[in-house]
Design a protein around this motif. Structure first.
Motif, PDB file in Angstrom:
ATOM      1  N   GLY A 192      84.935  86.298  22.379  1.00  0.00           N
ATOM      2  CA  GLY A 192      84.269  86.828  21.190  1.00  0.00           C
ATOM      3  C   GLY A 192      84.272  85.897  19.993  1.00  0.00           C
ATOM      4  N   GLY A 193      83.208  85.928  19.220  1.00  0.00           N
ATOM      5  CA  GLY A 193      83.116  85.201  17.965  1.00  0.00           C
ATOM      6  C   GLY A 193      83.194  83.692  18.086  1.00  0.00           C
ATOM      7  N   ILE A 194      82.595  83.126  19.113  1.00  0.00           N
ATOM      8  CA  ILE A 194      82.624  81.676  19.300  1.00  0.00           C
ATOM      9  C   ILE A 194      81.529  81.047  18.453  1.00  0.00           C
ATOM     10  N   ARG A 195      81.896  80.045  17.685  1.00  0.00           N
ATOM     11  CA  ARG A 195      80.897  79.324  16.901  1.00  0.00           C
ATOM     12  C   ARG A 195      80.005  78.525  17.831  1.00  0.00           C
ATOM     13  N   ARG A 196      78.735  78.464  17.490  1.00  0.00           N
ATOM     14  CA  ARG A 196      77.775  77.759  18.343  1.00  0.00           C
ATOM     15  C   ARG A 196      78.170  76.298  18.553  1.00  0.00           C
ATOM     16  N   GLY A 197      78.733  75.668  17.539  1.00  0.00           N
ATOM     17  CA  GLY A 197      79.148  74.275  17.648  1.00  0.00           C
ATOM     18  C   GLY A 197      80.299  74.049  18.618  1.00  0.00           C
ATOM     19  N   ARG A 198      81.092  75.081  18.882  1.00  0.00           N
ATOM     20  CA  ARG A 198      82.227  74.957  19.797  1.00  0.00           C
ATOM     21  C   ARG A 198      81.975  75.618  21.148  1.00  0.00           C
ATOM     22  N   LEU A 199      80.789  76.149  21.344  1.00  0.00           N
ATOM     23  CA  LEU A 199      80.469  76.824  22.598  1.00  0.00           C
ATOM     24  C   LEU A 199      80.657  75.896  23.794  1.00  0.00           C
ATOM     25  N   HIS A 205      69.350  80.889  48.789  1.00  0.00           N
ATOM     26  CA  HIS A 205      69.658  81.828  47.715  1.00  0.00           C
ATOM     27  C   HIS A 205      70.303  81.063  46.570  1.00  0.00           C
ATOM     28  N   SER A 206      70.409  81.717  45.432  1.00  0.00           N
ATOM     29  CA  SER A 206      71.110  81.123  44.291  1.00  0.00           C
ATOM     30  C   SER A 206      72.216  82.081  43.823  1.00  0.00           C
ATOM     31  N   ASN A 207      72.800  82.796  44.777  1.00  0.00           N
ATOM     32  CA  ASN A 207      73.785  83.826  44.452  1.00  0.00           C
ATOM     33  C   ASN A 207      75.085  83.263  43.893  1.00  0.00           C
ATOM     34  N   ALA A 208      75.506  82.098  44.350  1.00  0.00           N
ATOM     35  CA  ALA A 208      76.780  81.542  43.874  1.00  0.00           C
ATOM     36  C   ALA A 208      76.695  81.157  42.398  1.00  0.00           C
ATOM     37  N   ILE A 209      75.625  80.486  42.010  1.00  0.00           N
ATOM     38  CA  ILE A 209      75.489  80.101  40.595  1.00  0.00           C
ATOM     39  C   ILE A 209      75.268  81.343  39.734  1.00  0.00           C
ATOM     40  N   GLU A 210      74.544  82.323  40.260  1.00  0.00           N
ATOM     41  CA  GLU A 210      74.360  83.584  39.526  1.00  0.00           C
ATOM     42  C   GLU A 210      75.707  84.291  39.341  1.00  0.00           C
ATOM     43  N   GLY A 211      76.548  84.249  40.373  1.00  0.00           N
ATOM     44  CA  GLY A 211      77.880  84.833  40.266  1.00  0.00           C
ATOM     45  C   GLY A 211      78.719  84.119  39.217  1.00  0.00           C
ATOM     46  N   PHE A 212      78.608  82.786  39.169  1.00  0.00           N
ATOM     47  CA  PHE A 212      79.334  82.038  38.146  1.00  0.00           C
ATOM     48  C   PHE A 212      78.852  82.429  36.753  1.00  0.00           C
ATOM     49  N   TRP A 213      77.534  82.621  36.577  1.00  0.00           N
ATOM     50  CA  TRP A 213      77.019  83.036  35.254  1.00  0.00           C
ATOM     51  C   TRP A 213      77.649  84.364  34.843  1.00  0.00           C
ATOM     52  N   GLY A 214      77.804  85.291  35.791  1.00  0.00           N
ATOM     53  CA  GLY A 214      78.432  86.576  35.479  1.00  0.00           C
ATOM     54  C   GLY A 214      79.871  86.407  35.009  1.00  0.00           C
ATOM     55  N   ILE A 215      80.623  85.544  35.712  1.00  0.00           N
ATOM     56  CA  ILE A 215      82.010  85.264  35.322  1.00  0.00           C
ATOM     57  C   ILE A 215      82.044  84.629  33.937  1.00  0.00           C
ATOM     58  N   LEU A 216      81.196  83.623  33.727  1.00  0.00           N
ATOM     59  CA  LEU A 216      81.152  82.906  32.450  1.00  0.00           C
ATOM     60  C   LEU A 216      80.863  83.864  31.291  1.00  0.00           C
ATOM     61  N   LYS A 217      79.856  84.697  31.440  1.00  0.00           N
ATOM     62  CA  LYS A 217      79.468  85.599  30.352  1.00  0.00           C
ATOM     63  C   LYS A 217      80.544  86.644  30.068  1.00  0.00           C
TER      64      LYS A 217
END
Length: 187
Positions: A146-153, A127-139
Motif C-alpha cells: 500500500g501507498g507506494i510512490r510511483r518513483g519507487r514502484l 497458454h500464458s497462465n504462468a505469467i498471469e499467475g505471477f501478475w496476480g501474486i504481484l498485485k
C-alpha cells in the motif's frame, strides 16, 4: 535498509531466457475507489491506455523464472527491444492475442497465442497462465504494501520478482543470498 535490500534484489536477475517463454503486460496503480475525488471524475480506461504504470513480464517455463520491466507503454518500440535483449532467438513465445505479438515470427521467434477475447485460455501447451499467475501474486503483494510512490514502484516490483524467482530456496539460503548481494553492492 530495506530500500538497499530491494535495490540489490533488482540486480539479481537472469540475463537470458530461452525455451518456452510466456510474455504479457499488466498495469499497476491505485484503484479507482482509492483515488482523490477530483481524480475520480476523470474517467480512466482499463488495460492499455490507462494512466496506471505498465509492467512488462517475460516468464521462462523450464526454470520457472520471471523478468519484469517497468515500461512507459506497451508499444512496438518499447517491447520488442526488451524481448530481443532478454529472449534467445528461436524460442517459442506464448502470448495472448495482442496485435504487437504477431510481429514475433519476423523477429526470429516461434510464436503461438491464445485469444482471451474468444474465451480461449489454453490450447495444448499454448497458454500464458504462468505469467498471469505471477501478475496476480504481484498485485496482491503490492496491494498489501500500500501507498507506494510511483518513483519507487520499480524496486517493489523487483522485490516481488526476486521473491518469486527464489521461492524454492529455504529462508536461510534466501538470507545468505541477500547478504551476498549486499556485500557486492556495498563493496
Amino acid at each position: 535498509m530495506l530500500r538497499h535490500v530491494r535495490i540489490a534484489m533488482q540486480k539479481d536477475v537472469p540475463k537470458m531466457l530461452s525455451g518456452t517463454i510466456e510474455i504479457d503486460e499488466t498495469y499497476v496503480g491505485p484503484q479507482w475507489r482509492n483515488r482523490r475525488w477530483g481524480e475520480r471524475k476523470l474517467v480512466t480506461k482499463k488495460g492499455r491506455g490507462t494512466q496506471k504504470q505498465a509492467v512488462f513480464g517475460i516468464y521462462e517455463r523450464k526454470r520457472g523464472i520471471v523478468r519484469t520491466f517497468l515500461v512507459p507503454d506497451a508499444k512496438k518500440k518499447t517491447i520488442l527491444p526488451i524481448i530481443h535483449a532478454h529472449v534467445s532467438r528461436g524460442s517459442l513465445i506464448c502470448t495472448d492475442g495482442f496485435e504487437l505479438y504477431r510481429l514475433l515470427p519476423k523477429e526470429g521467434y516461434v510464436h503461438a497465442s491464445v485469444d482471451h477475447k474468444a474465451h480461449e485460455y489454453v490450447r495444448g501447451d499454448i497458454h500464458s497462465n504462468a505469467i498471469e499467475g505471477f501478475w496476480g501474486i504481484l498485485k496482491r503483494r503490492l496491494k498489501t504494501t500500500g501507498g507506494i510512490r510511483r518513483g519507487r514502484l520499480g524496486i517493489y516490483v523487483a522485490e516481488e520478482t526476486w521473491r518469486y524467482n527464489f521461492r524454492k530456496l529455504s529462508e536461510r539460503e534466501k538470507t545468505e543470498r541477500i547478504l551476498g548481494l549486499l556485500k557486492k553492492v556495498g563493496g
